[in-house]
Enzyme design. Structure first.
Site, PDB file in Angstrom:
ATOM      1  N   GLY A  88       0.816  -1.205   0.000  1.00 13.53           N
ATOM      2  CA  GLY A  88       0.000   0.000   0.000  1.00 13.53           C
ATOM      3  C   GLY A  88       0.851   1.256   0.000  1.00 13.53           C
ATOM      4  O   GLY A  88       0.342   2.374  -0.077  1.00 13.53           O
ATOM      5  N   VAL A 103      11.162   5.447   3.131  1.00 12.33           N
ATOM      6  CA  VAL A 103      10.382   6.438   3.878  1.00 12.33           C
ATOM      7  C   VAL A 103       9.255   5.832   4.731  1.00 12.33           C
ATOM      8  O   VAL A 103       8.560   6.538   5.446  1.00 12.33           O
ATOM      9  CB  VAL A 103       9.811   7.491   2.889  1.00 12.33           C
ATOM     10  CG1 VAL A 103       8.808   6.844   1.926  1.00 12.33           C
ATOM     11  CG2 VAL A 103       9.197   8.682   3.585  1.00 12.33           C
ATOM     12  N   GLU A 158       8.958   4.275   7.524  1.00 11.53           N
ATOM     13  CA  GLU A 158       8.929   4.233   8.980  1.00 11.53           C
ATOM     14  C   GLU A 158       9.378   5.503   9.688  1.00 11.53           C
ATOM     15  O   GLU A 158       8.923   5.799  10.791  1.00 11.53           O
ATOM     16  CB  GLU A 158       9.789   3.048   9.449  1.00 11.53           C
ATOM     17  CG  GLU A 158       9.076   1.737   9.154  1.00 11.53           C
ATOM     18  CD  GLU A 158       9.966   0.525   9.116  1.00 11.53           C
ATOM     19  OE1 GLU A 158      10.853   0.475   8.243  1.00 11.53           O
ATOM     20  OE2 GLU A 158       9.782  -0.372   9.937  1.00 11.53           O
TER      21      GLU A 158
HETATM   22 MO1  MOS Z   1       8.063  -2.800   9.012  1.00 11.87          MO
HETATM   23  S1  MOS Z   1       7.823  -3.119  11.044  1.00 11.87           S
HETATM   24  O1  MOS Z   1       9.584  -3.487   8.780  1.00 11.87           O
HETATM   25  O2  MOS Z   1       6.800  -3.652   8.302  1.00 11.87           O
END
Ligand code: MOS
Length: 733
Positions: free
Chosen positions: A463, A696, A698
């Site tokens: 997504g 980008v 996180e």
């Molecule tokens: Mo992220 S916690 O690596 O989906």
């Protein structure tokens, strides 16, 4: 690099499929003869399953089978190795024995002709338990520290002595409640066996990982397993690695010789489908009178379940974020009777940065110094944890720009001093950061006679926009317009691609796709210079590929579809691969940013809200500024949940989850939405990859909760050191 498509806002190429319902999410799949599986969750958190009253349930309408410890086929555990990519979220197989380790652990699965029949039967199944005393309801209900994890430690200098000698110091403990991912699309699996081959549709962030894990568990050659995940209603980390429901469904499908599907209900998704573990973190910081950090110590405990040792590495950012010669981190792990935790968006770092950035605010107050100024005084230009220069760090620009847009210079540091009508304003800030990683990756590109280009990679789009950035890469390098680029992702049979995790998919996938484009173009040049071809006898290296066509030095131009059609070829193919290289020894890679937050506190009606968030984030090059901004904005909203609302509530008496639903587990809603002003800097990090993109997904989440906590202190004078900051905590004098 001067680019036409990369770095430009592009609507999602899969947007139309999503809007028109053509996007095939796992939960949408129906196949002929399909049965429905519905797991039965334990209703105790600690004890033993003594009996299941199967017979009455087998007699219910449509029920085909009930699987449980007594009749479940014998399978193997996956080794759950990250290196071998067969990691699973919970190593314990479903129904392995009769011990119960957490509320919601599966004790059985009903399979029936219709979903409603499976659900009714699962809910009717009577279980008898022996409940043991001494359930551990969670880290934050406990004084225990668990066991020390040597692998999570690290230190430099002599932090203990430096702390003792320093004139200004703080020593506080911060806690974070366990959280639920609350992704939109539930965990879901559809398993089918065809001639001994296992085909699984799964809402997964890692089709290759699940393929390998399934192969281990069912003792199959990897090529006998296919995992498909074309569309995913987001994951946030709980879909990185497979959970037991998928094993139960695949085994049932094999036993029954019919396809079986399960879509976990929200309750089970929350109980047994992953969570962010609670953490307790002690921060000891010391500075000289000018605010230069002398010592940093970060000692943490995180929790995990009794069936899988998941470690949320919370301390590591403290070794990297600021200049300080003396620093140490340590971490303990405590088993509790909760469902197994797993990565959740910015896992570890978002929790550690919360504690660190609150502690920095408290240190600034102890120094009587502006908290932004304290960060500036401890700015670093290399990574002290690795002793390597940052590849590209522009955090100073983030501080300057976000502070200016926010109006930080107008801040009156006195608590409760800034008012507007009945409301007290609180202004807080925090640093934001997330490491930048890359993995090896393969991809395939086809230039086709019909004038389209296909790019394929065994990664997936959760997504975030992976379909779109892959299409942009092909369009950029071929000059073929986006509407003639087809992207295939989300199938484990495609060239091996990365997890959609760790904010690594873009930086990992795009260089492999680029290599595949180049290989396909090379192949086209060979074809073009063959006998009886438009450029017969020419040196392939003398041809260039531009705007979908080969061009020679004389200006002769033939489009690839003309050329392929003329040569009676359907396509030319290129295989590409890419991996991190020497740059990893030369630089440390990390993204940085700054969040500034305004809260409004109305003490007369005890109302607290976030009214403004101003952020500047540096992720190198944003391949698609529209989808990238979307990631940061979403992360800010999620960070408000972490700061103010979200908490998995376990009953301290028996460790059962109280709020296992969307009405009692509170997330940020539309009515909570502040003004959000996100700026993405544009400093391509070419040391990292040819596109300069660091990822980008996180980073935006890190720093939001502490900026809120710091703003709440500024407004109220209350230092709440345990998230979420619910208003009851502000009512205590
Ligand atoms: Mo992220 S916690 O690596 O989906």
């Amino acid at each position: 690099m001067d680019t036409q498509v990369i770095g430009h806002r592009t609507p999602r190429v899969d947007g139309e499929n999503k809007l028109t319902g053509r996007a095939d999410y796992t939960t949408d799949w129906y196949v002929e003869d399909m049965l429905h599986g519905y797991p039965v969750p334990a209703s105790i958190a600690h004890g033993t399953l003594e009996a299941l009253d199967i017979e009455p349930v087998l007699a219910m309408p449509g029920v085909v089978a009930v699987y449980h410890h007594g009749n479940f086929p014998k399978l193997y555990r996956s080794p759950s190795s990250q290196a071998h990519q067969d990691q699973v979220s919970e190593v314990r197989l479903p129904f392995e024995d009769e011990r119960i380790h957490y509320d919601g652990q599966y004790v059985a699965m009903v399979v029936a002709e219709r979903f409603e029949q499976a659900r009714a039967a699962a809910q009717a199944l009577q279980a008898r338990y022996r409940q043991d005393d001494g359930a551990r309801p969670g880290l934050l209900h406990s004084r225990e520290d668990g066991r020390l994890l040597e692998s999570e430690g690290g230190s430099r200098g002599d932090p203990e002595n430096a702390y003792e000698r320093a004139p200004v110091k703080i020593d506080h403990i911060y806690g974070i409640a366990p959280e639920s991912h609350m992704q939109m699309e539930m965990h879901a699996t559809l398993a089918q066996w065809r001639d001994g081959r296992l085909i699984v549709h799964e809402s997964s962030q890692g089709v290759i990982y699940q393929q390998k894990a399934m192969a281990r568990i069912f003792d199959l050659p990897e090529e006998q397993v296919e995992v498909i995940s074309h569309y995913i209603g987001s994951g946030f980390g709980n879909k990185l690695f497979m959970w037991p429901h998928a094993v139960a469904v695949a085994a049932a499908a094999r036993e029954l010789g019919r396809p079986v599907k399960t879509v976990l209900p929200r309750q089970q998704d929350m109980e047994s489908g992953g969570n962010r573990p609670a953490s307790r973190q002690r921060l000891r910081l010391a500075a000289d009178a000018q605010g230069r950090l002398q010592s940093m110590r970060h000692d943490s405990t995180t929790e995990t379940s009794f069936v899988h040792p998941y470690v949320d590495s919370v301390g590591s950012p403290t070794l990297s974020l600021y200049a300080c010669d003396n620093a140490a981190i340590s971490q303990h792990l405590l088993e509790v009777n909760h469902g197994t935790p797993c990565p959740m968006r910015a896992p570890g770092e978002v929790s550690g940065i919360y504690a660190l950035e609150c502690a920095m605010d408290e240190l600034a107050i102890a120094l009587d110094m502006d908290p932004l100024e304290l960060r500036r005084r401890n700015y670093n230009h290399e990574d002290p944890a690795k002793g390597l220069p940052w590849s590209s760090k522009h955090l100073d620009t983030c501080y300057d720009s976000a502070a200016r847009r926010f109006g930080w210079e107008r801040r009156n540091s006195a608590v409760g001093s800034m008012t507007e009508g009945d409301e007290i304003l609180g202004w807080g800030m925090a640093t934001s950061s997330w490491f930048a990683g890359r993995q090896p990756c393969m991809a395939r590109v086809e230039l086709r006679a019909d004038g389209t280009v296909l790019a394929a990679c065994g990664t997936q789009d959760i997504g975030t926009g992976t379909y779109t950035v892959v299409a942009q890469t092909v369009a950029e390098l071929t000059g073929v317009p986006l509407d003639r680029v087809e992207v295939r992702l989300g199938e484990s049979s495609l060239p091996a691609g990365p997890l959609s995790g760790g904010s690594m998919a873009t930086a990992t996938t795009l260089p492999a796709v680029a290599a595949a484009v180049r290989a396909a173009i090379d192949e086209l040049k060979e074809v073009a210079t063959d006998e009886a071809a438009p450029f017969t006898g020419a040196d392939p290296d003398g041809l260039t590929f531009r705007d979908g066509a080969l061009v020679d030095a004389q200006g002769k131009r033939v489009t690839f579809d003309e050329l392929l059609t003329g040569q009676k070829l359907g396509s030319v193919n290129g295989d590409g691969q890419a991996a991190p290289g020497d740059e990893q020894q030369q630089y440390s890679f990390r993204s940085f940013g700054a969040h500034f937050v305004e809260v409004r506190w109305d003490p007369a009606i005890t109302r607290l809200r976030v009214s403004r968030v101003v952020s500047s984030i540096d992720i190198g090059r944003a391949v698609n500024p529209a989808t990238a901004r979307n990631q940061v904005e979403g992360a800010i909203v999620m960070g408000m949940g972490m700061g103010l609302f979200e908490k998995l509530d376990y009953d301290p008496r028996d460790a059962r989850l109280i709020n296992n639903n969307y009405s009692d587990y509170i997330v940020t809603s539309h009515a909570d939405m502040p003004d959000i002003d996100v700026e993405l800097l544009d400093n391509p990090d070419y040391a990292f990859n040819e596109f300069g993109a660091r990822g980008v997904g996180e980073i935006g989440l890190t720093g939001i909760a502490p900026a809120i906590a710091n703003a709440v202190y500024h407004a109220t004078g209350k230092r709440i050191r345990e998230l979420p900051i619910t208003i009851d905590k502000l009512l205590v004098e």
